[in-house]
Design a protein around this motif. Structure first.
Motif, PDB file in Angstrom:
ATOM      1  N   ASN A 143     -23.478  46.392 106.428  1.00  0.00           N
ATOM      2  CA  ASN A 143     -23.838  45.071 105.893  1.00  0.00           C
ATOM      3  C   ASN A 143     -25.345  44.974 105.716  1.00  0.00           C
ATOM      4  O   ASN A 143     -26.105  45.319 106.629  1.00  0.00           O
ATOM      5  CB  ASN A 143     -23.375  43.962 106.839  1.00  0.00           C
ATOM      6  N   VAL A 144     -25.757  44.487 104.562  1.00  0.00           N
ATOM      7  CA  VAL A 144     -27.180  44.264 104.322  1.00  0.00           C
ATOM      8  C   VAL A 144     -27.583  42.897 104.861  1.00  0.00           C
ATOM      9  O   VAL A 144     -28.595  42.764 105.555  1.00  0.00           O
ATOM     10  CB  VAL A 144     -27.498  44.371 102.819  1.00  0.00           C
ATOM     11  N   TYR A 145     -26.794  41.898 104.559  1.00  0.00           N
ATOM     12  CA  TYR A 145     -27.088  40.537 105.010  1.00  0.00           C
ATOM     13  C   TYR A 145     -26.041  40.124 106.053  1.00  0.00           C
ATOM     14  O   TYR A 145     -25.616  40.954 106.852  1.00  0.00           O
ATOM     15  CB  TYR A 145     -27.102  39.594 103.814  1.00  0.00           C
ATOM     16  N   THR A 146     -25.647  38.863 106.089  1.00  0.00           N
ATOM     17  CA  THR A 146     -24.638  38.437 107.071  1.00  0.00           C
ATOM     18  C   THR A 146     -23.307  39.133 106.781  1.00  0.00           C
ATOM     19  O   THR A 146     -23.005  39.497 105.638  1.00  0.00           O
ATOM     20  CB  THR A 146     -24.425  36.917 107.022  1.00  0.00           C
ATOM     21  N   ALA A 147     -22.510  39.284 107.828  1.00  0.00           N
ATOM     22  CA  ALA A 147     -21.170  39.868 107.708  1.00  0.00           C
ATOM     23  C   ALA A 147     -20.129  38.786 107.956  1.00  0.00           C
ATOM     24  O   ALA A 147     -20.403  37.775 108.610  1.00  0.00           O
ATOM     25  CB  ALA A 147     -20.999  40.997 108.718  1.00  0.00           C
ATOM     26  N   SER A 148     -18.937  38.983 107.447  1.00  0.00           N
ATOM     27  CA  SER A 148     -17.845  38.061 107.759  1.00  0.00           C
ATOM     28  C   SER A 148     -17.649  38.029 109.271  1.00  0.00           C
ATOM     29  O   SER A 148     -17.767  39.051 109.947  1.00  0.00           O
ATOM     30  CB  SER A 148     -16.546  38.523 107.087  1.00  0.00           C
ATOM     31  N   VAL A 149     -17.352  36.863 109.800  1.00  0.00           N
ATOM     32  CA  VAL A 149     -17.145  36.751 111.243  1.00  0.00           C
ATOM     33  C   VAL A 149     -15.993  37.651 111.669  1.00  0.00           C
ATOM     34  O   VAL A 149     -15.082  37.937 110.896  1.00  0.00           O
ATOM     35  CB  VAL A 149     -16.882  35.292 111.664  1.00  0.00           C
ATOM     36  N   LYS A 150     -16.056  38.121 112.912  1.00  0.00           N
ATOM     37  CA  LYS A 150     -15.025  38.985 113.491  1.00  0.00           C
ATOM     38  C   LYS A 150     -14.938  40.343 112.794  1.00  0.00           C
ATOM     39  O   LYS A 150     -13.885  40.990 112.797  1.00  0.00           O
ATOM     40  CB  LYS A 150     -13.659  38.297 113.492  1.00  0.00           C
ATOM     41  N   SER A 151     -16.040  40.780 112.189  1.00  0.00           N
ATOM     42  CA  SER A 151     -16.052  42.103 111.562  1.00  0.00           C
ATOM     43  C   SER A 151     -16.271  43.219 112.575  1.00  0.00           C
ATOM     44  O   SER A 151     -16.058  44.391 112.254  1.00  0.00           O
ATOM     45  CB  SER A 151     -17.164  42.174 110.498  1.00  0.00           C
ATOM     46  N   PHE A 152     -16.706  42.849 113.781  1.00  0.00           N
ATOM     47  CA  PHE A 152     -17.050  43.850 114.791  1.00  0.00           C
ATOM     48  C   PHE A 152     -16.196  43.654 116.044  1.00  0.00           C
ATOM     49  O   PHE A 152     -15.430  42.706 116.140  1.00  0.00           O
ATOM     50  CB  PHE A 152     -18.548  43.756 115.123  1.00  0.00           C
ATOM     51  N   LYS A 153     -16.360  44.541 116.998  1.00  0.00           N
ATOM     52  CA  LYS A 153     -15.572  44.473 118.222  1.00  0.00           C
ATOM     53  C   LYS A 153     -15.938  43.232 119.028  1.00  0.00           C
ATOM     54  O   LYS A 153     -17.094  42.821 119.074  1.00  0.00           O
ATOM     55  CB  LYS A 153     -15.813  45.722 119.080  1.00  0.00           C
ATOM     56  N   ALA A 154     -14.948  42.664 119.680  1.00  0.00           N
ATOM     57  CA  ALA A 154     -15.179  41.530 120.574  1.00  0.00           C
ATOM     58  C   ALA A 154     -15.664  42.038 121.922  1.00  0.00           C
ATOM     59  O   ALA A 154     -15.451  43.199 122.291  1.00  0.00           O
ATOM     60  CB  ALA A 154     -13.891  40.739 120.751  1.00  0.00           C
ATOM     61  N   ASN A 155     -16.349  41.165 122.686  1.00  0.00           N
ATOM     62  CA  ASN A 155     -16.747  41.560 124.031  1.00  0.00           C
ATOM     63  C   ASN A 155     -15.577  41.359 124.995  1.00  0.00           C
ATOM     64  O   ASN A 155     -14.467  40.998 124.591  1.00  0.00           O
ATOM     65  CB  ASN A 155     -18.018  40.819 124.485  1.00  0.00           C
ATOM     66  N   ALA A 156     -15.804  41.581 126.269  1.00  0.00           N
ATOM     67  CA  ALA A 156     -14.724  41.546 127.251  1.00  0.00           C
ATOM     68  C   ALA A 156     -14.107  40.163 127.399  1.00  0.00           C
ATOM     69  O   ALA A 156     -12.983  40.037 127.902  1.00  0.00           O
ATOM     70  CB  ALA A 156     -15.233  42.034 128.605  1.00  0.00           C
TER      71      ALA A 156
END
Length: 380
Positions: A287-300
């Protein structure tokens, strides 16, 4: 001479040579088919069929009963805990276990919340953490005694648009964003004109502390629940999710691209002429700018985008260090509140600023294309 009686007789008809048609009995009515099954004579196929129907009906009743008993345990919380638009079905959210997901109204403008466990943690950066800032200490223990629910992800542009549409909320234009000459205040910049392309699933940015509070008030009135910004201590507790390393996933900054959207090779390759001298993560999140929410791993704790994507406003006023800071997780709002606390780092920040302990003070009216927010609510 012909007999006169013969003359009065009709002439015989020639034999009918039309081929005979096969007889077809009328089709039995549906009633005539069902009644023998329901009321058969003793013995025969009808009695057998009726017995099979009875067995099938009994099995159907057993399956319905099992569904009523088993479904509450096998259907995910996200499905079982839907609530109507009137926001009245989640009346006892305080009884939900940590990790449960729910929301207070049915439509997409209402956020999904994650129930966090109460607990204790050490707030601030450790002595051995790389280049800790003076305002990140001294370390101190904080008890999060109240059960809280926190938004799964940052408020999206689509959710904020619903608020603006319904309330006719007016936001003064002017936002610090990336221009052709680097970062500068765009007098026409606003949440819906941030200088780059966004969808409704991206975090809303170019919103200030007052905008975030206005949104929280609207959502509270709409749902009948008390939505608010997190305190700074609550935010760090949520971001750490039980960890004491610089990042919730560990201490290796170049692994951050799996967990959050920060300045990385994707940004460097696209904008290297504008961002000379910047520090970038040695990884690529795509991603260059903002990414769609929940595009990455969640924390614990099941929370997304606590690292990067958009800075998040908290309720606290800025203090230069943690001397005399509250130890119960409440917001620190005494003293000079000309600055409020931002946490988490943004899409254009190096990984150092996305550490769990990093904090930044900004004027409540400041808006930037990397600044957004998320909300929480205290559970009974």
């Amino acid at each position: 001479m012909p007999d006169p009686q013969e003359l009065d007789r009709p002439a015989p008809r020639p034999p009918d040579r039309t081929p005979a048609r096969a007889y077809r009995a009328p089709a039995p009515r549906l009633r005539d088919r069902i009644l023998p099954l329901l009321y058969p004579l003793p013995g025969g196929e009808s009695a057998t069929a009726r017995s099979l129907l009875g067995v099938a009906f009994g099995l159907a009743l057993v399956l319905l009963a099992l569904a009523g008993v088993v479904a509450p345990f096998v259907v995910p919380d996200a499905v079982r805990q839907w609530s109507p638009a009137s926001a009245q079905s989640v009346t006892d959210a305080g009884q939900l276990s940590p990790g449960s997901i729910f929301r207070d109204c049915r439509d997409e403008s209402c956020p999904w919340l994650v129930v966090l466990p109460p607990g204790r943690f050490v707030m601030g950066s450790a002595a051995g953490e790389a280049e800790p800032k003076p305002d990140e200490g001294p370390q101190h223990e904080v008890a999060i005694a109240a059960k809280i629910a926190v938004m799964q992800h940052e408020v999206t542009r689509g959710q904020f648009a619903a608020f603006v549409k319904e309330t006719k909320y007016q936001i003064k234009a002017a936002c610090s964003t990336l221009t052709g000459k680097g970062f500068a205040v765009d007098p026409k910049g606003a949440w819906n004109s941030v200088g780059f392309t966004q969808t409704d699933q991206h975090p809303v940015v170019c919103v200030d502390w007052n905008d975030a509070r206005a949104y929280a008030l609207w959502l509270s009135q709409r749902t009948g629940r008390n939505y608010r910004l997190l305190s700074e201590a609550e935010w760090e507790y949520a971001a750490r999710a039980g960890s004491q390393t610089p990042y919730a996933f560990g201490d290796r900054a170049n692994e951050i691209c799996s967990y959050g959207n920060v300045a990385d090779r994707s940004l460097k390759d696209a904008l290297k002429e504008l961002l000379k001298g910047w520090v970038f993560a040695d990884c690529s999140d795509g991603n260059v700018y903002t990414a769609s929410v929940k595009s990455f791993k969640a924390n614990a704790f099941g929370l997304y985008d606590m690292l990067g994507n958009a800075w998040e406003w908290t309720e606290d006023c800025y203090h230069g260090n943690y001397s005399n800071a509250p130890g119960d997780g409440s917001a620190w709002v005494d003293g000079n509140c000309s600055q409020r606390i931002l946490r988490g780092g943004g899409w254009d920040d190096d990984p150092y600023k996305a550490r769990s302990a990093n904090r930044f003070g900004s004027a409540p009216g400041g808006r930037g294309s990397g600044v957004g927010f998320r909300l929480a609510r205290t559970l009974p």
